[in-house]
Enzyme design. Structure first.
Site, PDB file in Angstrom:
ATOM      1  N   LYS A  27      -2.277  -2.695   7.905  1.00 23.70           N
ATOM      2  CA  LYS A  27      -3.416  -2.535   8.474  1.00 23.70           C
ATOM      3  C   LYS A  27      -3.604  -3.177   9.821  1.00 23.70           C
ATOM      4  O   LYS A  27      -3.186  -4.296   9.687  1.00 23.70           O
ATOM      5  CB  LYS A  27      -4.728  -2.420   7.698  1.00 23.70           C
ATOM      6  CG  LYS A  27      -4.749  -1.561   6.597  1.00 23.70           C
ATOM      7  CD  LYS A  27      -6.181  -1.690   5.709  1.00 23.70           C
ATOM      8  CE  LYS A  27      -6.407  -0.512   4.715  1.00 23.70           C
ATOM      9  NZ  LYS A  27      -7.555  -0.829   4.057  1.00 23.70           N
ATOM     10  N   ARG A  86      -0.067  -1.119  -7.629  1.00 20.83           N
ATOM     11  CA  ARG A  86      -0.587  -2.421  -6.506  1.00 20.83           C
ATOM     12  C   ARG A  86      -1.437  -3.319  -7.352  1.00 20.83           C
ATOM     13  O   ARG A  86      -1.184  -4.511  -7.272  1.00 20.83           O
ATOM     14  CB  ARG A  86      -1.056  -1.855  -5.402  1.00 20.83           C
ATOM     15  CG  ARG A  86      -1.600  -2.791  -4.272  1.00 20.83           C
ATOM     16  CD  ARG A  86      -1.920  -1.842  -3.085  1.00 20.83           C
ATOM     17  NE  ARG A  86      -2.829  -2.716  -2.461  1.00 20.83           N
ATOM     18  CZ  ARG A  86      -2.360  -3.757  -1.312  1.00 20.83           C
ATOM     19  NH1 ARG A  86      -1.270  -3.983  -0.920  1.00 20.83           N
ATOM     20  NH2 ARG A  86      -3.683  -4.216  -0.598  1.00 20.83           N
ATOM     21  N   HIS A 113      -1.778   3.301  -6.444  1.00 22.71           N
ATOM     22  CA  HIS A 113      -2.577   2.428  -6.367  1.00 22.71           C
ATOM     23  C   HIS A 113      -2.610   1.255  -7.524  1.00 22.71           C
ATOM     24  O   HIS A 113      -3.161  -0.088  -7.178  1.00 22.71           O
ATOM     25  CB  HIS A 113      -4.025   2.638  -5.795  1.00 22.71           C
ATOM     26  CG  HIS A 113      -4.805   1.741  -4.862  1.00 22.71           C
ATOM     27  ND1 HIS A 113      -4.307   1.000  -3.871  1.00 22.71           N
ATOM     28  CD2 HIS A 113      -5.845   0.941  -5.280  1.00 22.71           C
ATOM     29  CE1 HIS A 113      -4.969   0.412  -3.360  1.00 22.71           C
ATOM     30  NE2 HIS A 113      -6.199   0.136  -4.137  1.00 22.71           N
ATOM     31  N   TYR A 172      -9.339  -9.547  -8.501  1.00 20.18           N
ATOM     32  CA  TYR A 172      -8.179  -9.704  -9.408  1.00 20.18           C
ATOM     33  C   TYR A 172      -8.434 -10.929 -10.435  1.00 20.18           C
ATOM     34  O   TYR A 172      -7.745 -11.151 -11.245  1.00 20.18           O
ATOM     35  CB  TYR A 172      -7.011  -9.822  -8.771  1.00 20.18           C
ATOM     36  CG  TYR A 172      -6.628  -8.374  -8.023  1.00 20.18           C
ATOM     37  CD1 TYR A 172      -6.247  -7.267  -8.858  1.00 20.18           C
ATOM     38  CD2 TYR A 172      -6.767  -8.539  -6.623  1.00 20.18           C
ATOM     39  CE1 TYR A 172      -6.022  -6.037  -8.150  1.00 20.18           C
ATOM     40  CE2 TYR A 172      -6.375  -7.330  -5.934  1.00 20.18           C
ATOM     41  CZ  TYR A 172      -5.964  -6.211  -6.489  1.00 20.18           C
ATOM     42  OH  TYR A 172      -5.993  -5.059  -5.928  1.00 20.18           O
ATOM     43  N   ARG A 232       0.952  -1.187   0.078  1.00 24.57           N
ATOM     44  CA  ARG A 232      -0.070   0.032  -0.011  1.00 24.57           C
ATOM     45  C   ARG A 232       0.854   1.105   0.057  1.00 24.57           C
ATOM     46  O   ARG A 232       2.034   1.030   0.568  1.00 24.57           O
ATOM     47  CB  ARG A 232      -0.968   0.057   1.225  1.00 24.57           C
ATOM     48  CG  ARG A 232      -2.055  -1.119   1.333  1.00 24.57           C
ATOM     49  CD  ARG A 232      -2.624  -1.128   2.585  1.00 24.57           C
ATOM     50  NE  ARG A 232      -3.694  -2.366   2.813  1.00 24.57           N
ATOM     51  CZ  ARG A 232      -3.407  -3.326   3.418  1.00 24.57           C
ATOM     52  NH1 ARG A 232      -2.113  -3.558   4.021  1.00 24.57           N
ATOM     53  NH2 ARG A 232      -4.400  -4.207   3.416  1.00 24.57           N
ATOM     54  N   HIS A 280      -4.548  -8.556   2.325  1.00 25.83           N
ATOM     55  CA  HIS A 280      -5.996  -8.488   2.811  1.00 25.83           C
ATOM     56  C   HIS A 280      -6.017  -9.508   3.678  1.00 25.83           C
ATOM     57  O   HIS A 280      -5.953 -10.683   3.866  1.00 25.83           O
ATOM     58  CB  HIS A 280      -6.584  -9.197   1.519  1.00 25.83           C
ATOM     59  CG  HIS A 280      -6.228  -8.004   0.171  1.00 25.83           C
ATOM     60  ND1 HIS A 280      -6.605  -8.420  -1.025  1.00 25.83           N
ATOM     61  CD2 HIS A 280      -6.162  -7.018   0.436  1.00 25.83           C
ATOM     62  CE1 HIS A 280      -6.482  -7.276  -1.905  1.00 25.83           C
ATOM     63  NE2 HIS A 280      -6.111  -6.404  -0.997  1.00 25.83           N
TER      64      HIS A 280
END
Length: 308
Positions: A181, A256, A253, A288, A157, A279
């Site tokens: 995160k 990414r 992004h 994806y 990220r 994730h």
């Protein structure tokens, strides 16, 4: 409990118990304070709001032009807030329990072709070889090249990328340990080209006396002490223009996305890509899989005995 105090207590819990990042906490605060303002105008405390008030608030932000994704995010913040109030026995019910999230179309991520990424990285490397450039411009070129090589090699990220500590560049390990995160750590491999670009940039960075002892790999004069995401995005668009690419299709992004899509195109396992991207839910990664359609079609066409 008054609403302002309840929001503060909720945010403290999110930080201490769930490890929410500062950006996440600020987003929760903005969403909850906006809802609290709406409830107050209706003559009630948010902590005491009924389902009708929450539904009216969602209708209000929809009328203000907020996208379905933004509406869903605000409802999610309210759900977590009221579940917290219920758990703490501040309320005996959850007024969001009967509310449906706004319907939203799941758009496919923008990606770059492998050829376009090669063109972008090639241009970035070429600009580092300009020996006539002023020292400041040369350092920025080296920094941008390192940023792009690391980003495309790891799929970080952008907030994880610009906030890398300098210690990651001082080891010769083939992996980076990244804090993502929710303060969750994950390990991502680093390509030889990315490490070479990082090492070349670091040699010039370390020669600057004002950066001695600076803890960040990409330091800058900013509130955080490291390069702002907006600055990186702006420099990336400038590079894309010089590389002859459409700038509106380029962002950190998007790179990414390209990292994930190109891995899948070349046979990577979806679970492995999920882990690399950080994730928590594989359903996020599954967006994806559209890139696999062409590959699967080609496999059938080339190997099925009855294919034309």
């Amino acid at each position: 409990m008054r609403t302002a105090a309840a929001i503060e207590t909720f945010l403290e819990m999110m930080s201490a118990e769930r490890g929410a990042a500062q950006n996440t906490l600020e987003s929760y605060r903005r969403d909850l304070e906006d809802a609290a303002g709406f409830a107050s105008a209706a003559g009630v405390q948010l902590t005491m709001a009924e389902p009708a008030t929450i539904r009216a608030y969602l209708d209000d932000i929809a009328g203000r032009g907020y996208a379905a994704t933004s509406q869903a995010r605000r409802l999610s913040a309210l759900r977590q807030f009221f579940r917290f109030l219920y758990t703490e026995n501040i309320r005996t019910d959850d007024p969001t329990g009967t509310l449906d999230a706004p319907r939203k179309d799941r758009s496919l991520p923008k990606i770059l072709s492998e050829a376009d990424v090669e063109k972008l990285l090639g241009r970035a490397e070429l600009e580092t070889l300009d020996t006539t450039a002023p020292a400041g411009d040369h350092l920025r070129a080296l920094r941008l090249h390192a940023l792009l090589e690391i980003l495309y090699a790891t799929g970080l990220r952008v907030s994880e990328l610009v906030g890398l500590p300098v210690t990651v560049a001082r080891s010769d390990h083939r992996f980076l340990m990244v804090r993502g995160k929710g303060s969750k750590d994950r390990m991502v491999p680093l390509s030889g080209k990315a490490r070479a670009a990082m090492t070349t940039y670091l040699a010039v960075r370390d020669a600057l006396p004002n950066l001695a002892g600076n803890p960040w790999l990409f330091p800058a004069i900013s509130e955080t002490g490291f390069l702002a995401r907006q600055v990186f995005a702006r420099e990336l668009k400038g590079l894309a223009a010089r590389a002859g690419l459409v700038t509106s299709a380029i962002s950190p992004h998007v790179l990414r996305h390209a990292f994930a899509s190109h891995l899948l195109q070349n046979g990577a396992d979806l679970r492995a890509v999920q882990q690399l991207l950080g994730h928590s839910d594989i359903s996020t990664t599954q967006i994806y899989t559209h890139v696999m359609e062409e590959r699967l079609h080609r496999l059938v066409t080339e190997h099925h005995p009855l294919a034309d």
